[in-house]
Write a protein that holds these residues in place. Structure first.
Motif, mmCIF file in Angstrom:
data_model
loop_
_atom_site.group_PDB
_atom_site.id
_atom_site.type_symbol
_atom_site.label_atom_id
_atom_site.label_comp_id
_atom_site.label_asym_id
_atom_site.label_seq_id
_atom_site.Cartn_x
_atom_site.Cartn_y
_atom_site.Cartn_z
ATOM 1 N N LEU A 1 0.709 -1.119 0.201
ATOM 2 C CA LEU A 1 0.128 -0.050 0.045
ATOM 3 C C LEU A 1 0.829 1.270 0.015
ATOM 4 O O LEU A 1 0.571 2.352 -0.590
ATOM 5 C CB LEU A 1 -1.048 -0.115 1.148
ATOM 6 C CG LEU A 1 -1.817 1.396 1.479
ATOM 7 C CD1 LEU A 1 -2.726 1.412 0.145
ATOM 8 C CD2 LEU A 1 -2.682 1.014 2.832
ATOM 9 N N VAL A 2 1.891 1.202 0.706
ATOM 10 C CA VAL A 2 2.694 2.521 0.851
ATOM 11 C C VAL A 2 3.508 2.547 -0.370
ATOM 12 O O VAL A 2 3.494 3.862 -0.881
ATOM 13 C CB VAL A 2 3.971 2.155 1.851
ATOM 14 C CG1 VAL A 2 4.948 3.328 1.916
ATOM 15 C CG2 VAL A 2 3.288 2.363 3.207
ATOM 16 N N VAL A 3 4.095 1.710 -1.132
ATOM 17 C CA VAL A 3 4.582 1.748 -2.604
ATOM 18 C C VAL A 3 3.839 2.085 -3.361
ATOM 19 O O VAL A 3 4.093 3.077 -4.238
ATOM 20 C CB VAL A 3 5.269 0.395 -2.708
ATOM 21 C CG1 VAL A 3 5.506 0.215 -4.311
ATOM 22 C CG2 VAL A 3 6.272 -0.179 -1.936
ATOM 23 N N LEU A 4 2.469 1.583 -3.510
ATOM 24 C CA LEU A 4 1.389 2.261 -4.325
ATOM 25 C C LEU A 4 1.062 3.672 -4.115
ATOM 26 O O LEU A 4 1.122 4.335 -4.988
ATOM 27 C CB LEU A 4 0.138 1.103 -4.111
ATOM 28 C CG LEU A 4 -1.095 1.665 -4.890
ATOM 29 C CD1 LEU A 4 -0.684 1.928 -6.585
ATOM 30 C CD2 LEU A 4 -2.287 0.692 -4.620
ATOM 31 N N VAL A 5 0.847 3.839 -2.837
ATOM 32 C CA VAL A 5 0.715 5.410 -2.727
ATOM 33 C C VAL A 5 1.803 6.345 -3.039
ATOM 34 O O VAL A 5 1.548 7.460 -3.748
ATOM 35 C CB VAL A 5 0.535 5.693 -1.161
ATOM 36 C CG1 VAL A 5 0.373 7.256 -0.866
ATOM 37 C CG2 VAL A 5 -0.989 5.124 -0.653
ATOM 38 N N ILE A 6 3.133 5.776 -2.880
ATOM 39 C CA ILE A 6 4.232 6.390 -3.340
ATOM 40 C C ILE A 6 4.033 6.672 -4.873
ATOM 41 O O ILE A 6 4.501 7.937 -5.387
ATOM 42 C CB ILE A 6 5.649 5.896 -2.848
ATOM 43 C CG1 ILE A 6 5.578 6.126 -1.265
ATOM 44 C CG2 ILE A 6 6.741 6.629 -3.375
ATOM 45 C CD1 ILE A 6 6.705 5.586 -0.817
ATOM 46 N N ALA A 7 4.041 5.562 -5.504
ATOM 47 C CA ALA A 7 4.048 5.646 -6.961
ATOM 48 C C ALA A 7 2.617 6.527 -7.686
ATOM 49 O O ALA A 7 2.936 7.291 -8.622
ATOM 50 C CB ALA A 7 3.905 3.926 -7.490
ATOM 51 N N VAL A 8 1.716 6.516 -7.043
ATOM 52 C CA VAL A 8 0.575 7.308 -7.482
ATOM 53 C C VAL A 8 1.133 8.851 -7.270
ATOM 54 O O VAL A 8 0.872 9.546 -8.048
ATOM 55 C CB VAL A 8 -0.685 7.185 -6.728
ATOM 56 C CG1 VAL A 8 -1.882 8.102 -6.837
ATOM 57 C CG2 VAL A 8 -1.097 5.672 -7.453
ATOM 58 N N PHE A 9 1.456 9.028 -6.311
ATOM 59 C CA PHE A 9 1.775 10.503 -5.797
ATOM 60 C C PHE A 9 3.054 10.940 -6.848
ATOM 61 O O PHE A 9 2.933 12.095 -7.192
ATOM 62 C CB PHE A 9 2.521 10.467 -4.396
ATOM 63 C CG PHE A 9 2.952 11.971 -3.817
ATOM 64 C CD1 PHE A 9 1.999 12.892 -3.816
ATOM 65 C CD2 PHE A 9 4.185 12.210 -3.763
ATOM 66 C CE1 PHE A 9 2.377 14.364 -3.241
ATOM 67 C CE2 PHE A 9 4.695 13.525 -3.420
ATOM 68 C CZ PHE A 9 3.897 14.538 -3.249
ATOM 69 N N ALA A 10 4.118 10.156 -7.111
ATOM 70 C CA ALA A 10 5.012 10.502 -7.876
ATOM 71 C C ALA A 10 4.571 10.754 -9.416
ATOM 72 O O ALA A 10 4.780 11.701 -10.099
ATOM 73 C CB ALA A 10 6.134 9.514 -7.968
ATOM 74 N N ALA A 11 3.624 9.892 -9.838
ATOM 75 C CA ALA A 11 2.969 10.178 -11.116
ATOM 76 C C ALA A 11 2.225 11.374 -11.032
ATOM 77 O O ALA A 11 2.405 12.071 -12.224
ATOM 78 C CB ALA A 11 1.973 8.931 -11.638
ATOM 79 N N LEU A 12 1.644 11.689 -10.115
ATOM 80 C CA LEU A 12 0.631 12.989 -10.189
ATOM 81 C C LEU A 12 1.650 14.192 -10.230
ATOM 82 O O LEU A 12 1.588 14.839 -11.150
ATOM 83 C CB LEU A 12 -0.020 12.931 -8.934
ATOM 84 C CG LEU A 12 -1.402 12.043 -8.978
ATOM 85 C CD1 LEU A 12 -2.100 11.938 -7.505
ATOM 86 C CD2 LEU A 12 -2.440 12.509 -10.119
ATOM 87 N N VAL A 13 2.951 14.115 -9.289
ATOM 88 C CA VAL A 13 3.503 15.409 -9.013
ATOM 89 C C VAL A 13 4.480 15.527 -10.462
ATOM 90 O O VAL A 13 4.820 16.485 -10.736
ATOM 91 C CB VAL A 13 4.485 15.178 -7.741
ATOM 92 C CG1 VAL A 13 5.411 16.210 -7.653
ATOM 93 C CG2 VAL A 13 3.373 15.197 -6.455
ATOM 94 N N LEU A 14 5.042 14.360 -10.730
ATOM 95 C CA LEU A 14 6.171 14.551 -11.779
ATOM 96 C C LEU A 14 5.644 14.397 -13.301
ATOM 97 O O LEU A 14 6.266 14.890 -14.298
ATOM 98 C CB LEU A 14 7.091 13.495 -11.593
ATOM 99 C CG LEU A 14 7.869 13.356 -10.267
ATOM 100 C CD1 LEU A 14 8.807 12.369 -9.922
ATOM 101 C CD2 LEU A 14 8.435 14.668 -9.870
ATOM 102 N N ILE A 15 4.470 13.735 -13.490
ATOM 103 C CA ILE A 15 3.930 13.730 -14.579
ATOM 104 C C ILE A 15 2.592 14.377 -14.938
ATOM 105 O O ILE A 15 2.470 14.974 -15.989
ATOM 106 C CB ILE A 15 3.965 12.270 -15.053
ATOM 107 C CG1 ILE A 15 5.401 11.462 -14.701
ATOM 108 C CG2 ILE A 15 3.457 11.805 -16.562
ATOM 109 C CD1 ILE A 15 5.367 10.197 -15.040
ATOM 110 N N VAL A 16 1.469 13.995 -14.336
ATOM 111 C CA VAL A 16 0.450 14.241 -14.576
ATOM 112 C C VAL A 16 -0.036 15.669 -14.363
ATOM 113 O O VAL A 16 -0.572 16.259 -15.209
ATOM 114 C CB VAL A 16 -0.881 13.544 -13.828
ATOM 115 C CG1 VAL A 16 -2.341 13.921 -13.947
ATOM 116 C CG2 VAL A 16 -0.352 11.793 -13.923
#
Length: 206
Positions: free
Chosen positions: A40-55
């Protein structure tokens, strides 16, 4: 008597074995819970990274840059990933951080802070710029057509990765990273749902 003792001993041994198995269940359950939490932690970090750096940069039409020098240190040290959002020149204020072309029409850019305003002899409004870590203002004022954007947000160290990818392939790698993060998130969700169903099935069977 010997046979009875043998049976008694065997029965006692079986009881111990069952007790040991029961004792191991909480341990396995604890590891499973820890694994789920880590996923869950890894998933949250991945989603956050995608939002901040890409989306978010793509959705807002922002441009991304990497700090290469110490002129904005210590807050924005080399390797900082900066997202610069388009803004009207008239909206810029004292203290804003902007990325601007060193020479109009050329690709070289720099990111410094607005420390004042000026004007040309023709009355065109200009910016007085200075790096936070520099001892003096920049020699040349910045005109409106040189400004590329105002700082939206910054992420430390990520810029090193962006530079390693190279400017030419950055957009391609951005799309690949987005697809990878979304795929990873989907896999984590699928695995979590499947484990939950397996636990329900085992509970019903018991």
């Amino acid at each position: 008597m010997y046979f009875a003792n043998g049976r008694l001993s065997g029965s006692h041994g079986t009881a111990v074995g069952v007790a040991g198995s029961d004792a191991a269940k909480p341990v396995r359950s604890g590891w499973a819970t820890a694994g789920q939490f880590l996923n869950l932690v890894v998933l949250v970090i991945a989603v956050f990274a995608a939002l901040v750096l890409i989306v978010v940069p793509k959705a807002t039409g922002s441009q991304t840059y990497t700090v290469l020098t110490n002129s904005m240190a210590p807050k924005y040290s080399p390797g900082t990933f900066m997202v610069m959002k388009p803004v009207s020149f008239d909206e810029l204020m004292y203290g804003d951080i902007v990325t601007f072309q060193l020479h109009s029409g050329r690709p070289e850019v720099e990111t410094h802070r607005i420390v004042g305003f000026g004007a040309t002899q023709e009355g065109e409004k200009t910016l007085i710029i200075k790096g936070d870590n520099n001892g003096a203002n920049d020699a040349d004022p910045v005109r409106a057509l040189q400004v590329k954007g105002k700082l939206f947000y910054a992420v430390p160290y990520v810029g090193f990765v962006a530079n390693a990818l190279g400017n030419a392939d950055r957009d391609l790698w951005t799309k690949v990273a987005a697809a990878g993060l979304i795929g990873y998130g989907a896999i984590m969700i699928f695995r979590s749902v499947r484990r939950s169903r397996n636990r329900d099935t085992q509970a019903e069977a018991a």
